[in-house]
Design a protein around this motif. Structure first.
Motif, PDB file in Angstrom:
ATOM      1  N   LEU A  82      32.505  42.004  43.054  1.00  0.00           N
ATOM      2  CA  LEU A  82      32.427  41.621  44.854  1.00  0.00           C
ATOM      3  C   LEU A  82      32.989  40.636  44.760  1.00  0.00           C
ATOM      4  O   LEU A  82      34.213  40.086  45.714  1.00  0.00           O
ATOM      5  CB  LEU A  82      31.002  41.973  45.377  1.00  0.00           C
ATOM      6  N   TRP A  83      33.097  40.005  43.513  1.00  0.00           N
ATOM      7  CA  TRP A  83      33.500  37.970  42.995  1.00  0.00           C
ATOM      8  C   TRP A  83      35.086  38.580  43.213  1.00  0.00           C
ATOM      9  O   TRP A  83      35.270  37.824  43.512  1.00  0.00           O
ATOM     10  CB  TRP A  83      32.518  37.956  41.960  1.00  0.00           C
TER      11      TRP A  83
ATOM     12  N   ALA B   9      36.680  41.057  43.691  1.00  0.00           N
ATOM     13  CA  ALA B   9      37.571  41.610  44.975  1.00  0.00           C
ATOM     14  C   ALA B   9      37.968  40.657  45.958  1.00  0.00           C
ATOM     15  O   ALA B   9      39.171  40.556  46.220  1.00  0.00           O
ATOM     16  CB  ALA B   9      37.056  42.415  45.387  1.00  0.00           C
ATOM     17  N   GLU B  10      37.036  39.162  45.865  1.00  0.00           N
ATOM     18  CA  GLU B  10      37.244  38.194  46.686  1.00  0.00           C
ATOM     19  C   GLU B  10      38.494  37.219  46.449  1.00  0.00           C
ATOM     20  O   GLU B  10      39.100  37.100  47.284  1.00  0.00           O
ATOM     21  CB  GLU B  10      35.809  37.474  47.092  1.00  0.00           C
ATOM     22  N   LYS B  11      38.029  37.454  45.052  1.00  0.00           N
ATOM     23  CA  LYS B  11      39.132  36.388  45.013  1.00  0.00           C
ATOM     24  C   LYS B  11      40.689  36.980  45.227  1.00  0.00           C
ATOM     25  O   LYS B  11      41.790  36.039  45.253  1.00  0.00           O
ATOM     26  CB  LYS B  11      38.692  36.268  43.373  1.00  0.00           C
TER      27      LYS B  11
ATOM     28  N   ILE C 151      40.269  41.435  48.547  1.00  0.00           N
ATOM     29  CA  ILE C 151      40.143  42.981  48.925  1.00  0.00           C
ATOM     30  C   ILE C 151      38.801  42.572  49.600  1.00  0.00           C
ATOM     31  O   ILE C 151      37.868  42.018  49.240  1.00  0.00           O
ATOM     32  CB  ILE C 151      39.594  43.376  47.788  1.00  0.00           C
ATOM     33  N   GLY C 152      38.872  43.224  50.902  1.00  0.00           N
ATOM     34  CA  GLY C 152      37.363  43.510  51.597  1.00  0.00           C
ATOM     35  C   GLY C 152      36.850  44.483  51.763  1.00  0.00           C
ATOM     36  O   GLY C 152      37.515  44.895  51.700  1.00  0.00           O
TER      37      GLY C 152
ATOM     38  N   ALA D 293      36.455  46.518  48.730  1.00  0.00           N
ATOM     39  CA  ALA D 293      35.775  45.785  48.087  1.00  0.00           C
ATOM     40  C   ALA D 293      34.447  46.600  47.395  1.00  0.00           C
ATOM     41  O   ALA D 293      34.447  47.139  45.945  1.00  0.00           O
ATOM     42  CB  ALA D 293      35.070  44.526  48.370  1.00  0.00           C
ATOM     43  N   LYS D 294      33.917  47.186  48.098  1.00  0.00           N
ATOM     44  CA  LYS D 294      33.044  48.257  46.994  1.00  0.00           C
ATOM     45  C   LYS D 294      33.122  49.132  46.279  1.00  0.00           C
ATOM     46  O   LYS D 294      32.858  49.358  45.226  1.00  0.00           O
ATOM     47  CB  LYS D 294      31.560  48.518  48.431  1.00  0.00           C
TER      48      LYS D 294
ATOM     49  N   TYR E 139      36.218  49.127  44.520  1.00  0.00           N
ATOM     50  CA  TYR E 139      36.769  48.306  43.469  1.00  0.00           C
ATOM     51  C   TYR E 139      35.649  47.485  42.517  1.00  0.00           C
ATOM     52  O   TYR E 139      35.747  47.633  41.099  1.00  0.00           O
ATOM     53  CB  TYR E 139      37.518  46.834  43.951  1.00  0.00           C
ATOM     54  N   ALA E 140      34.392  46.781  43.256  1.00  0.00           N
ATOM     55  CA  ALA E 140      32.826  46.830  42.464  1.00  0.00           C
ATOM     56  C   ALA E 140      32.557  47.732  41.936  1.00  0.00           C
ATOM     57  O   ALA E 140      32.357  47.519  40.372  1.00  0.00           O
ATOM     58  CB  ALA E 140      32.206  46.290  43.579  1.00  0.00           C
TER      59      ALA E 140
ATOM     60  N   SER F 217      46.920  40.685  40.454  1.00  0.00           N
ATOM     61  CA  SER F 217      46.875  40.564  41.335  1.00  0.00           C
ATOM     62  C   SER F 217      48.077  39.213  41.446  1.00  0.00           C
ATOM     63  O   SER F 217      47.869  39.060  42.823  1.00  0.00           O
ATOM     64  CB  SER F 217      45.888  40.590  42.208  1.00  0.00           C
TER      65      SER F 217
END
Length: 108
Positions: free
Chosen positions: A35-36, A38-40, A43-44, A48-49, A51-52, A78
């Motif tokens: 999640l961290w 994804a935020e960087k 990705i939301g 994001a979920k 990806y996590a 990225s």
């Protein structure tokens, strides 16, 4: 059964509980790391979920079994300029947080 046997069973039970807690904490840490990351990477939402969960999955299905290396590769792909040392530090912080969350949940 004597006192020694009882004590041995108690130690074995504690060992198994400790191992289970560590496993759960590592899985939660990897999810939080995902999640961290994804935020960087910008990705939301549901992405994001997803990806996590892919970060968690690398521990079970990946060839290197290392969530930190996956995140580092994804950052590089990225164009996110965060080095592996920073990722490892974040993993340490998130592992402590994961332990705290699990202990809190168990105390409810």
């Amino acid at each position: 059964m004597n006192a020694f046997d009882d004590r041995e069973k108690a130690f074995e039970a504690k060992y198994h509980l400790d191992q289970e807690m560590e496993f759960k904490a590592n899985i939660r840490r990897d999810k939080l790391l995902g999640l961290w990351a994804a935020e960087k990477m910008g990705i939301g939402g549901d992405a994001a979920k997803t990806y996590a969960l892919s970060v968690v999955d690398v521990e079970f299905n990946g060839t290197d079994h290392d969530a930190g290396q996956k995140v580092a590769r994804d950052f590089a792909a990225s164009g996110v300029a965060i080095d592996e040392g920073t990722i490892r530090h974040q993993m340490t912080v998130l592992l402590l947080l994961a332990h705290e969350q699990i202990i809190e949940e168990l105390s409810r």
